[in-house]
Design a protein around this motif. Structure first.
Motif, PDB file in Angstrom:
ATOM      1  N   THR A 503       0.832  -1.209   0.000  1.00  0.00           N
ATOM      2  CA  THR A 503       0.000   0.000   0.000  1.00  0.00           C
ATOM      3  C   THR A 503       0.864   1.255   0.000  1.00  0.00           C
ATOM      4  OG1 THR A 503      -0.141  -0.310   2.393  1.00  0.00           O
ATOM      5  CG2 THR A 503      -2.019  -1.025   1.092  1.00  0.00           C
ATOM      6  N   ALA A 506       2.452   1.635  -3.533  1.00  0.00           N
ATOM      7  CA  ALA A 506       1.494   1.971  -4.588  1.00  0.00           C
ATOM      8  C   ALA A 506       1.040   3.421  -4.490  1.00  0.00           C
ATOM      9  CB  ALA A 506       0.282   1.040  -4.512  1.00  0.00           C
ATOM     10  N   GLN A 507       1.020   3.957  -3.265  1.00  0.00           N
ATOM     11  CA  GLN A 507       0.522   5.318  -3.079  1.00  0.00           C
ATOM     12  C   GLN A 507       1.634   6.345  -2.884  1.00  0.00           C
ATOM     13  OE1 GLN A 507      -2.973   6.124  -0.976  1.00  0.00           O
ATOM     14  NE2 GLN A 507      -3.642   4.011  -0.816  1.00  0.00           N
ATOM     15  N   ALA A 526      -2.554  10.036  -2.499  1.00  0.00           N
ATOM     16  CA  ALA A 526      -1.502   9.285  -3.177  1.00  0.00           C
ATOM     17  C   ALA A 526      -0.617  10.216  -4.002  1.00  0.00           C
ATOM     18  CB  ALA A 526      -2.115   8.220  -4.078  1.00  0.00           C
ATOM     19  N   ASP A 531       1.826   4.452  -8.547  1.00  0.00           N
ATOM     20  CA  ASP A 531       1.175   3.177  -8.859  1.00  0.00           C
ATOM     21  C   ASP A 531       1.705   2.609 -10.178  1.00  0.00           C
ATOM     22  OD1 ASP A 531       0.049   5.230 -10.309  1.00  0.00           O
ATOM     23  OD2 ASP A 531      -2.027   4.568 -10.047  1.00  0.00           O
ATOM     24  N   ALA A 594      -6.880  -0.600  -2.207  1.00  0.00           N
ATOM     25  CA  ALA A 594      -7.482  -0.856  -3.524  1.00  0.00           C
ATOM     26  C   ALA A 594      -6.474  -0.828  -4.667  1.00  0.00           C
ATOM     27  CB  ALA A 594      -8.608   0.155  -3.775  1.00  0.00           C
ATOM     28  N   ARG A 595      -5.700   0.240  -4.778  1.00  0.00           N
ATOM     29  CA  ARG A 595      -4.814   0.352  -5.937  1.00  0.00           C
ATOM     30  C   ARG A 595      -3.716  -0.699  -5.893  1.00  0.00           C
ATOM     31  NH1 ARG A 595      -4.189  -0.012 -10.458  1.00  0.00           N
ATOM     32  NH2 ARG A 595      -2.858   1.283 -11.768  1.00  0.00           N
ATOM     33  N   ASP A 598      -5.170  -4.089  -6.920  1.00  0.00           N
ATOM     34  CA  ASP A 598      -5.397  -4.206  -8.363  1.00  0.00           C
ATOM     35  C   ASP A 598      -4.094  -4.518  -9.098  1.00  0.00           C
ATOM     36  OD1 ASP A 598      -8.055  -3.671  -7.980  1.00  0.00           O
ATOM     37  OD2 ASP A 598      -7.925  -1.549  -8.551  1.00  0.00           O
ATOM     38  N   ILE A 599      -3.036  -3.805  -8.745  1.00  0.00           N
ATOM     39  CA  ILE A 599      -1.743  -4.007  -9.416  1.00  0.00           C
ATOM     40  C   ILE A 599      -1.216  -5.410  -9.153  1.00  0.00           C
ATOM     41  CG2 ILE A 599       0.686  -3.286  -9.442  1.00  0.00           C
ATOM     42  CD1 ILE A 599      -0.344  -0.431  -8.782  1.00  0.00           C
TER      43      ILE A 599
END
Length: 664
Positions: A503, A506-507, A526, A531, A594-595, A598-599
């Motif tokens: 996390t 990604a952010q 973010a 990401d 979330a992001r 997904d990745i």
């Protein structure tokens, strides 16, 4: 009779320095106010050198007189602050923090607290808000400098007078160069240790011995003042400091001292009575302000609000004025403890009392009998970490294997000793270190043998630069991860567990100002582009792992409470407030993850890997609890405890079924 003329603008500059530090610590409204300490160093070097030089020129200088003045100047207020702060620490601090405080009280008394804090600096070190004597590191640097400086200066003055300035200038250059290099390579050492800071004091000394005539006057002083203001305004937590950045405030201070000697606007402003008064009490103000801030923030678990900051600033100035009047001034007069023997005896007695008080806190293990058993049980989770520190490389480069050892396969190995081949590798950052007991417990159930390599703030990715880390950490991550990938090319391991705080990567940020000062309302957004950077690095790394014949097992980051769980729960129990109020909602966790999710799922599926997510095992339908059956699940704001890792080890069973099936 004064040995050097009194310059009121120097006291005014002291006021600017200490007010910058106070504004930085209490309210954060001066982001670079920490550089006020560096201004202090230059002032100290200037004043002390001026006094020594004046006495040497008259043939009156003695080492005994010098240290007598230092004791009268430094010891009374410092020892009084340490003693009173010890009482406050015994009231407010939880046991582990009280033990650390006891050690720091002894170190501060002996003027070596900078070394003590350096030795403790690292990824898992306690927050600065739990260290009421942290600010004494600067006093340690000064007094260590003055152990050798007057001796060197006196010897040169008497034996090699023409060499005084060249020798000091040479030491200045060497220390500055070492500090610049160390700020990148050894940041904690560069910050805390005297060899990397003594150039700042030498700068003041050189100005005292060789004032620059062309830079005397209002213009030079104004430029210096602007340099200090720029450092206070534009520096911040992300500034690599001291290093090159420290030149701005220190050269600014030198220009003010050198230029204001001839008067001018800056000299008149700094000589204003309110500023000179604050300058006179600046030593006591520096001493008293930080313990006040620590105790209040520690008690409430949040930063000072605006009105609190103003109140703390006002109270600090009041206490500093009292300390200056009742403690500092009386002891500076020769008639108080007139003989050196009496002065030394009084100083030794005061130091002994402070050392004894600090020692008692250590040997009693932080006076745990003060606290109810449930509070102690909650707080003990702070030490609930996997004890295989030999396997983990800290952010300062200590511990764990070197890149060469990783390439040679000389890394931590777990599993059946009679197996000659390995089935898996656990690779990641500190979250890999935290969850490793759970992975290894599952491996044991399946008779699997594997390796572990972990490094603080280093996601298991090829060529990924984490936002906000020092260049030295970036290099260490790149070297470690390159070594791991080289290891995988020469050692068959079957599967690679990739564990990280995804996390964050990604952010591009952590979860706000985490730990004791966490505020869910102040979580930043973010960082754009992070990401995509993570997705590209993950794609490249997974492709390389798969090309080598290994199966990637990507482990999702655990839910992040943001709050320092052991601190918060212990304080909640003490204050009789609901400890579960700090548990994040499942909705908040899902939004935060979330992001990254997904990745990771997209990249893992593309390369035929496995994706393991601990979220369901750690969360309920509404919230993600921080404790279960009376046991805390987190050792800080985002790392799970050993108990939590073992409790969720079943989530890795499916992965090991596939791994071991493929190895047969």
């Amino acid at each position: 009779m004064r040995s050097v003329p009194y310059r009121p603008e120097i006291d005014g500059l002291r006021a600017v320095a200490v007010l910058g530090v106070l504004a930085y610590h209490a309210a954060g409204i001066v982001p670079g106010g920490f550089a006020g300490v560096d201004v202090f160093f230059v002032i100290s070097g200037y004043v002390i050198t001026s006094v020594i030089a004046a006495e040497l020129s008259r043939g009156e200088f003695t080492i005994a007189r010098f240290y007598e003045r230092r004791i009268r100047r430094i010891a009374p207020a410092l020892l009084a602050t340490i003693f009173v702060t010890t009482i406050g620490a015994a009231i407010f601090l939880l046991p582990a923090d009280l033990i650390s405080f006891g050690k720091s009280a002894v170190a501060a008394t002996l003027m070596v607290s900078n070394i003590g804090f350096w030795l403790k600096a690292g990824y898992f070190d306690a927050a600065m808000q739990s260290k009421p004597l942290l600010h004494t590191w600067s006093l340690g640097i000064e007094e260590q400098f003055y152990l050798f400086y007057p001796l060197l200066l006196a010897w040169l003055w008497r034996r090699r007078p023409r060499a005084v300035a060249p020798v000091l200038a040479g030491l200045f250059v060497v220390s500055l160069a070492a500090g610049i290099v160390a700020t990148d390579a050894l940041p904690s050492a560069a910050f805390y240790l005297a060899p990397f800071r003594l150039w700042e004091l030498l700068l003041g000394g050189l100005i005292a011995l060789r004032p620059v005539r062309r830079l005397e006057g209002a213009g030079a002083a104004a430029v210096g003042a602007l340099m200090i203001a720029a450092a206070f305004t534009f520096y911040g937590g992300a500034t690599a400091f001291p290093g090159v950045a420290a030149l701005l405030p220190t050269l600014g201070a030198a220009l003010v001292i050198n230029g204001a000697s001839k008067g001018g606007l800056v000299a008149r402003l700094l000589s204003a009575p309110p500023l000179t008064f604050v300058g006179k009490i600046s030593y006591s103000l520096y001493l008293v302000h930080w313990p006040l801030i620590v105790f209040i923030e520690y008690r409430q678990g949040a930063e000072l609000g605006p009105w609190q900051a103003a109140g703390v600033a006002a109270l600090s100035i009041l206490l500093a004025a009292l300390s200056w009047r009742l403690v500092e001034q009386p002891f500076r007069r020769p008639e108080r403890f007139g003989s050196r023997r009496a002065l030394y005896s009084a100083g030794a007695a005061g130091a002994a009392v402070c050392c004894l008080a600090g020692g008692v806190l250590v040997v009693t293990h932080g006076l745990p009998s003060r606290l109810p058993e449930p509070v102690l049980a909650a707080y003990s989770a702070h030490g609930d970490r996997w004890n295989e520190e030999r396997c983990f490389i800290d952010t300062d480069g200590s511990g764990g294997p070197t890149p060469a050892e990783i390439r040679a396969g000389k890394i931590c190995t777990f599993g059946p000793a009679d197996r000659t081949t390995a089935d898996f590798l656990i690779w990641g950052d500190s979250h890999a270190h935290a969850i490793a007991p759970g992975i290894l417990a599952a491996a044991k159930r399946f008779g699997a043998r594997g390796y572990f390599v972990g490094a603080g703030s280093c996601p298991p990715l090829r060529e990924f630069d984490t936002v906000g880390v020092r260049p030295s950490t970036e290099r260490r991550c790149a070297e470690t991860n390159a070594a791991v990938l080289d290891f995988l090319r020469t050692h068959k391991v079957g599967a690679v567990f990739m564990v990280a705080r995804w996390t964050k990567y990604a952010q591009g940020n952590e979860y706000g100002r985490e730990g004791m000062m966490f505020d869910p309302a102040k979580v930043p957004g973010a960082v754009p582009g992070e990401d995509a950077k993570l997705a590209a690095a993950m794609d490249e790394t997974l492709s390389q792992i798969v090309a080598g014949g290994e199966k990637p097992v990507v482990v999702m980051a655990v839910p992040e409470p943001g709050y320092d769980v052991p601190y918060s729960v212990a304080k909640a129990l003490l204050q009789r407030t609901p400890p579960d109020a700090i548990a994040p909602t499942l909705e908040a966790v899902a939004a935060r993850q979330a992001r990254a999710r997904d990745i990771l799922t997209e990249e893992t599926e593309k390369d035929g890997g496995l994706f393991v997510d601990p979220t369901a095992a750690l969360c309920g339908p509404v919230v993600c609890p921080v404790e279960q059956d009376g046991q805390l699940l987190y050792s800080d704001a985002d790392h799970i405890t050993i108990g939590a890792a073992l409790a969720i080890s079943y989530i890795f069973d499916d992965a090991f079924r596939q791994i071991m099936k493929g190895s047969r």
